[in-house]
Structures are given as structure tokens and as C-alpha cells.
Design a protein around this motif. Structure first.
Motif, PDB file in Angstrom:
ATOM      1  N   LEU A 152     -71.447 -80.325  20.850  1.00  0.00           N
ATOM      2  CA  LEU A 152     -70.298 -79.862  21.578  1.00  0.00           C
ATOM      3  C   LEU A 152     -70.477 -80.147  23.212  1.00  0.00           C
ATOM      4  CD1 LEU A 152     -67.455 -78.602  21.788  1.00  0.00           C
ATOM      5  CD2 LEU A 152     -68.667 -76.419  22.112  1.00  0.00           C
ATOM      6  N   HIS A 153     -71.719 -80.081  23.325  1.00  0.00           N
ATOM      7  CA  HIS A 153     -72.483 -80.329  24.878  1.00  0.00           C
ATOM      8  C   HIS A 153     -71.792 -81.635  25.308  1.00  0.00           C
ATOM      9  CE1 HIS A 153     -76.119 -82.733  23.509  1.00  0.00           C
ATOM     10  NE2 HIS A 153     -75.932 -81.983  22.558  1.00  0.00           N
ATOM     11  N   LEU A 154     -71.766 -82.603  24.310  1.00  0.00           N
ATOM     12  CA  LEU A 154     -71.329 -83.997  24.809  1.00  0.00           C
ATOM     13  C   LEU A 154     -70.105 -83.823  25.496  1.00  0.00           C
ATOM     14  CD1 LEU A 154     -72.696 -86.186  21.776  1.00  0.00           C
ATOM     15  CD2 LEU A 154     -74.008 -85.743  24.006  1.00  0.00           C
ATOM     16  N   SER A 155     -69.333 -83.069  25.403  1.00  0.00           N
ATOM     17  CA  SER A 155     -67.880 -83.002  25.937  1.00  0.00           C
ATOM     18  C   SER A 155     -67.875 -81.880  26.944  1.00  0.00           C
ATOM     19  CB  SER A 155     -67.018 -82.910  24.852  1.00  0.00           C
ATOM     20  OG  SER A 155     -66.976 -81.720  24.318  1.00  0.00           O
ATOM     21  N   ASP A 156     -68.895 -81.291  27.283  1.00  0.00           N
ATOM     22  CA  ASP A 156     -68.724 -80.275  28.289  1.00  0.00           C
ATOM     23  C   ASP A 156     -69.999 -80.005  29.089  1.00  0.00           C
ATOM     24  OD1 ASP A 156     -69.060 -77.575  29.396  1.00  0.00           O
ATOM     25  OD2 ASP A 156     -68.016 -76.733  27.818  1.00  0.00           O
ATOM     26  N   PRO A 157     -69.787 -80.522  30.230  1.00  0.00           N
ATOM     27  CA  PRO A 157     -70.994 -80.548  31.645  1.00  0.00           C
ATOM     28  C   PRO A 157     -71.816 -79.198  31.575  1.00  0.00           C
ATOM     29  CG  PRO A 157     -68.972 -81.531  32.287  1.00  0.00           C
ATOM     30  CD  PRO A 157     -68.483 -80.974  31.002  1.00  0.00           C
ATOM     31  N   GLU A 158     -71.227 -77.918  31.301  1.00  0.00           N
ATOM     32  CA  GLU A 158     -71.951 -76.989  31.696  1.00  0.00           C
ATOM     33  C   GLU A 158     -72.755 -76.610  30.449  1.00  0.00           C
ATOM     34  OE1 GLU A 158     -69.514 -73.368  32.450  1.00  0.00           O
ATOM     35  OE2 GLU A 158     -68.621 -74.312  34.313  1.00  0.00           O
ATOM     36  N   LEU A 159     -72.306 -76.948  29.209  1.00  0.00           N
ATOM     37  CA  LEU A 159     -73.106 -76.798  27.966  1.00  0.00           C
ATOM     38  C   LEU A 159     -74.255 -77.758  27.900  1.00  0.00           C
ATOM     39  CD1 LEU A 159     -70.530 -76.379  24.790  1.00  0.00           C
ATOM     40  CD2 LEU A 159     -72.611 -74.568  25.746  1.00  0.00           C
ATOM     41  N   GLN A 160     -74.042 -78.963  28.481  1.00  0.00           N
ATOM     42  CA  GLN A 160     -74.837 -79.934  28.667  1.00  0.00           C
ATOM     43  C   GLN A 160     -76.045 -79.740  29.512  1.00  0.00           C
ATOM     44  OE1 GLN A 160     -75.048 -83.586  27.105  1.00  0.00           O
ATOM     45  NE2 GLN A 160     -76.968 -83.034  27.439  1.00  0.00           N
ATOM     46  N   ALA A 161     -75.757 -79.095  30.453  1.00  0.00           N
ATOM     47  CA  ALA A 161     -76.695 -78.533  31.519  1.00  0.00           C
ATOM     48  C   ALA A 161     -77.681 -77.414  30.649  1.00  0.00           C
ATOM     49  CB  ALA A 161     -76.149 -78.114  32.768  1.00  0.00           C
ATOM     50  N   GLU A 162     -76.923 -76.599  30.168  1.00  0.00           N
ATOM     51  CA  GLU A 162     -77.748 -75.599  29.313  1.00  0.00           C
ATOM     52  C   GLU A 162     -78.464 -76.206  28.161  1.00  0.00           C
ATOM     53  OE1 GLU A 162     -76.442 -71.088  27.380  1.00  0.00           O
ATOM     54  OE2 GLU A 162     -75.003 -72.609  27.230  1.00  0.00           O
ATOM     55  N   HIS A 163     -77.854 -76.899  27.266  1.00  0.00           N
ATOM     56  CA  HIS A 163     -78.579 -77.508  26.323  1.00  0.00           C
ATOM     57  C   HIS A 163     -79.982 -78.269  26.931  1.00  0.00           C
ATOM     58  CE1 HIS A 163     -79.428 -80.431  23.166  1.00  0.00           C
ATOM     59  NE2 HIS A 163     -79.393 -81.550  24.113  1.00  0.00           N
ATOM     60  N   GLN A 183     -83.321 -93.130  17.537  1.00  0.00           N
ATOM     61  CA  GLN A 183     -82.670 -92.395  16.768  1.00  0.00           C
ATOM     62  C   GLN A 183     -81.690 -91.337  17.392  1.00  0.00           C
ATOM     63  OE1 GLN A 183     -86.038 -91.316  14.304  1.00  0.00           O
ATOM     64  NE2 GLN A 183     -85.225 -92.548  12.615  1.00  0.00           N
ATOM     65  N   GLN A 184     -82.287 -90.828  18.343  1.00  0.00           N
ATOM     66  CA  GLN A 184     -81.607 -89.733  19.231  1.00  0.00           C
ATOM     67  C   GLN A 184     -80.283 -90.371  19.885  1.00  0.00           C
ATOM     68  OE1 GLN A 184     -84.142 -87.542  21.933  1.00  0.00           O
ATOM     69  NE2 GLN A 184     -85.932 -88.264  20.350  1.00  0.00           N
ATOM     70  N   GLN A 185     -80.370 -91.668  20.391  1.00  0.00           N
ATOM     71  CA  GLN A 185     -79.519 -92.355  20.790  1.00  0.00           C
ATOM     72  C   GLN A 185     -78.430 -92.742  20.027  1.00  0.00           C
ATOM     73  OE1 GLN A 185     -80.402 -96.133  22.820  1.00  0.00           O
ATOM     74  NE2 GLN A 185     -78.568 -96.109  24.028  1.00  0.00           N
ATOM     75  N   GLU A 186     -78.787 -93.110  18.821  1.00  0.00           N
ATOM     76  CA  GLU A 186     -77.687 -93.477  17.740  1.00  0.00           C
ATOM     77  C   GLU A 186     -76.904 -92.330  17.096  1.00  0.00           C
ATOM     78  OE1 GLU A 186     -75.551 -95.727  14.957  1.00  0.00           O
ATOM     79  OE2 GLU A 186     -76.215 -96.045  16.923  1.00  0.00           O
ATOM     80  N   ASN A 187     -77.853 -91.135  17.225  1.00  0.00           N
ATOM     81  CA  ASN A 187     -77.369 -89.925  16.594  1.00  0.00           C
ATOM     82  C   ASN A 187     -76.069 -89.252  17.770  1.00  0.00           C
ATOM     83  OD1 ASN A 187     -76.821 -87.541  14.935  1.00  0.00           O
ATOM     84  ND2 ASN A 187     -78.262 -86.344  16.071  1.00  0.00           N
ATOM     85  N   GLU A 188     -76.483 -89.664  18.944  1.00  0.00           N
ATOM     86  CA  GLU A 188     -75.303 -89.125  19.985  1.00  0.00           C
ATOM     87  C   GLU A 188     -74.166 -90.113  19.895  1.00  0.00           C
ATOM     88  OE1 GLU A 188     -76.786 -88.084  23.778  1.00  0.00           O
ATOM     89  OE2 GLU A 188     -77.808 -86.343  23.009  1.00  0.00           O
ATOM     90  N   ALA A 189     -74.220 -91.142  19.572  1.00  0.00           N
ATOM     91  CA  ALA A 189     -73.263 -92.123  19.834  1.00  0.00           C
ATOM     92  C   ALA A 189     -72.166 -91.924  18.755  1.00  0.00           C
ATOM     93  CB  ALA A 189     -73.818 -93.722  19.467  1.00  0.00           C
ATOM     94  N   ILE A 190     -72.829 -91.855  17.253  1.00  0.00           N
ATOM     95  CA  ILE A 190     -72.138 -91.519  16.327  1.00  0.00           C
ATOM     96  C   ILE A 190     -71.288 -90.097  16.331  1.00  0.00           C
ATOM     97  CG2 ILE A 190     -72.163 -90.537  13.915  1.00  0.00           C
ATOM     98  CD1 ILE A 190     -74.428 -92.439  13.512  1.00  0.00           C
ATOM     99  N   ALA A 191     -72.108 -89.260  16.830  1.00  0.00           N
ATOM    100  CA  ALA A 191     -71.304 -87.883  17.077  1.00  0.00           C
ATOM    101  C   ALA A 191     -70.071 -87.979  18.366  1.00  0.00           C
ATOM    102  CB  ALA A 191     -72.349 -86.782  18.013  1.00  0.00           C
ATOM    103  N   LYS A 193     -67.931 -90.013  18.372  1.00  0.00           N
ATOM    104  CA  LYS A 193     -66.989 -90.540  17.616  1.00  0.00           C
ATOM    105  C   LYS A 193     -66.295 -89.664  16.244  1.00  0.00           C
ATOM    106  CE  LYS A 193     -68.381 -95.394  17.887  1.00  0.00           C
ATOM    107  NZ  LYS A 193     -67.272 -95.890  18.838  1.00  0.00           N
ATOM    108  N   LEU A 194     -66.984 -88.534  16.249  1.00  0.00           N
ATOM    109  CA  LEU A 194     -66.559 -87.450  15.361  1.00  0.00           C
ATOM    110  C   LEU A 194     -65.631 -86.433  15.900  1.00  0.00           C
ATOM    111  CD1 LEU A 194     -69.984 -87.205  13.798  1.00  0.00           C
ATOM    112  CD2 LEU A 194     -67.878 -88.436  12.687  1.00  0.00           C
ATOM    113  N   PRO A 195     -64.633 -85.917  15.406  1.00  0.00           N
ATOM    114  CA  PRO A 195     -63.957 -85.138  15.778  1.00  0.00           C
ATOM    115  C   PRO A 195     -64.302 -83.433  16.120  1.00  0.00           C
ATOM    116  CG  PRO A 195     -63.027 -85.478  13.360  1.00  0.00           C
ATOM    117  CD  PRO A 195     -64.264 -86.526  13.830  1.00  0.00           C
ATOM    118  N   LEU A 196     -65.182 -83.225  15.150  1.00  0.00           N
ATOM    119  CA  LEU A 196     -65.753 -81.881  15.275  1.00  0.00           C
ATOM    120  C   LEU A 196     -66.554 -81.691  16.583  1.00  0.00           C
ATOM    121  CD1 LEU A 196     -66.066 -80.234  11.835  1.00  0.00           C
ATOM    122  CD2 LEU A 196     -64.178 -80.176  13.450  1.00  0.00           C
ATOM    123  N   THR A 197     -67.136 -82.952  17.150  1.00  0.00           N
ATOM    124  CA  THR A 197     -67.832 -82.724  18.323  1.00  0.00           C
ATOM    125  C   THR A 197     -67.090 -81.914  19.445  1.00  0.00           C
ATOM    126  OG1 THR A 197     -69.155 -84.618  17.858  1.00  0.00           O
ATOM    127  CG2 THR A 197     -68.824 -84.459  20.060  1.00  0.00           C
TER     128      THR A 197
END
Length: 248
Positions: A152-163, A183-191, A193-197
Motif C-alpha cells: 500500500l505504501h507504493l500509492s501513499d507517500p506518507e506510508l512510503q516514508a514510514e515504510h 528481485q525487489q525491483q521486480e516485486n514492486e513492479a508487479i505490485a 499492477k495489482l488491484p489490492l496494492t
């Protein structure tokens, strides 16, 4: 195709993920997970159970040890290879199938329980999957979902900073990623594209289960103190693991 990209990624993670599971099998986490499964599934023998996204077979082995009749599915052949090996070593009998979560080749109303751990965030079509699980369950059946708002942090700057802050704190205490930078980069790239992100969970799941016809939905929003060690609790402070028990 996104589904193929997900499968390829997790096939490549099978060996390292199996190492994580082996450590879980050898510490208090095994007993913690068994207690949670008993709490929600009950003490009956011979329940017919489906483990969705079994990976190296951790939940399937635990469920078999509780005297349930277990079928386990995964999309990744390498994960299933690890699961079959681990099951043989554990002396358990489990039926493994290569299958998608939204299209399981089992009859209507044939299961007492469906479980998944750290799987639903990866679903390209989660509502369709929950509808399929409703089809598979007996009238008294249950679904158990263990997951978290992993990305969820990928779509929320405040959560990203906390993460980022908690990752830095954990690394200062000795935490090291078990994945490569690629692998980390690919995992985030996949995430991405996923709705529950982009959904706040487990609220989204509760609403989705009710839309599918489930009559009762029970949620524990933070089971991390039960199933995570001290380092993981620090690292995952912004993303505690939850459990959802949806009854038909």
C-alpha cells in the motif's frame, strides 16, 4: 501477461522462500500458526481443506498434521517441487495440484476450509477468486486469509516514508533482505499492477466477501505479535499481518 510474470518471479524465488519456510518449521512460529489454524478451523478431524498458494508447503504440512485431508495448489512448478520434497520429509500425505486460485478443478460444495497466507495481495482478480472459493465450500465452510497491506505504501507517500523508516531501523539492528535488488525491483513492479496494492485491507476483503454471499466475516487486524519474531515486528510495523475468517 501479468499472470506469467508473477509465476516466473516466484519460480525464481522458490529456493530462497523455502529457506524461510524451513526456519519457520524449526522455531516457535510453527506452533503459533498451528494455534491460529485450530482457533478458526476447529478441532474436527478429516476436514477437507484447500491450501491456496501453498509455496513450499508450510501450511499444507501444518494442516495435515492437524488430521485434515489436504489438497494444496500453486501456480509455480518450482514451489510445488519444494512442497512435495518437504511433505515427503515430514511424512505427510498431501495432494498437490498446479492450478489458479480462481479456477480450481474441484466440485461445488466439496470443501470445509480454504486457507491462504501472503497470497491474496498477488491476485490480479481477487473478487473472482473469492467467488470461486464460495462455490467450492460446503454450506458450513470457511475461508481463512492471512495477509497484509504489503505494498500500500507504493500509492501513499506518507506510508512510503514510514515504510522506509522502519526498514532503516531494522537494517540498523542487523536485518538483511533475502532478495536481490533486481528481485525487489521486480516485486514492486508487479505490485504496482495489482488491484489490492491500492486498497485498504482488510476492509476491502470484508466488503468483497459479503458481496460474494458470505454471511459472517471475523477479522483480527494485527496478528504480527503472534507469528512474527522481534525483527519482523519492527520491520512490518506499518503493515501488520491480519486474519480474515469468512463463513458461508
Amino acid at each position: 501477461m501479468l499472470e506469467q510474470r508473477i509465476e516466473t518471479y516466484w519460480d525464481g524465488r522458490a529456493d530462497s522462500y523455502n529457506e524461510v519456510v524451513q526456519r519457520e518449521m524449526a522455531c516457535r512460529k510453527k506452533q503459533a500458526w498451528e494455534s491460529l489454524l485450530r482457533k478458526y478451523a476447529g478441532e474436527q478431524d478429516n476436514l477437507r481443506v484447500l491450501d491456496v498458494g501453498t509455496g513450499p508447503g508450510f501450511f499444507a504440512i501444518l494442516l495435515s498434521g492437524l488430521n485434515y485431508s489436504v489438497t494444496a495448489i500453486d501456480k509455480c512448478e518450482e514451489m510445488l517441487r519444494q512442497a512435495r520434497k518437504n511433505t515427503a520429509l515430514a511424512g505427510k500425505t498431501i495432494k498437490f495440484l498446479k492450478a489458479d486460485a480462481h479456477a480450481v478443478d474441484l466440485p461445488d460444495g466439496s470443501l470445509d476450509l480454504i486457507v491462504s497466507r501472503n497470497v491474496t495481495w498477488l491476485l490480479p482478480n481477487p473478487l473472482e477468486v473469492y467467488q470461486e472459493w464460495y462455490r467450492l465450500l460446503k454450506p458450513t465452510g470457511k475461508v481463512l486469509v492471512f495477509d497484509a497491506n504489503w505494498h500500500l505504501h507504493l500509492s501513499d507517500p506518507e506510508l512510503q516514508a514510514e515504510h522506509d523508516r522502519y526498514v532503516a531501523l531494522a537494517m540498523a539492528k542487523g536485518y538483511r533482505h533475502n532478495t536481490s535488488p533486481a528481485q525487489q525491483q521486480e516485486n514492486e513492479a508487479i505490485a504496482r499492477k495489482l488491484p489490492l496494492t491500492y486498497e485498504k485491507r482488510p476492509l476491502w476483503d470484508e466488503q468483497a466477501f459479503r458481496r460474494c454471499g458470505f454471511q459472517q466475516v471475523v477479522i483480527e487486524e494485527n496478528i504480527s505479535p503472534l507469528v512474527h519474531d522481534e525483527m519482523e515486528q519492527l520491520l512490518y510495523t506499518p503493515t501488520p499481518m491480519f486474519v480474515i475468517c469468512a463463513s458461508k
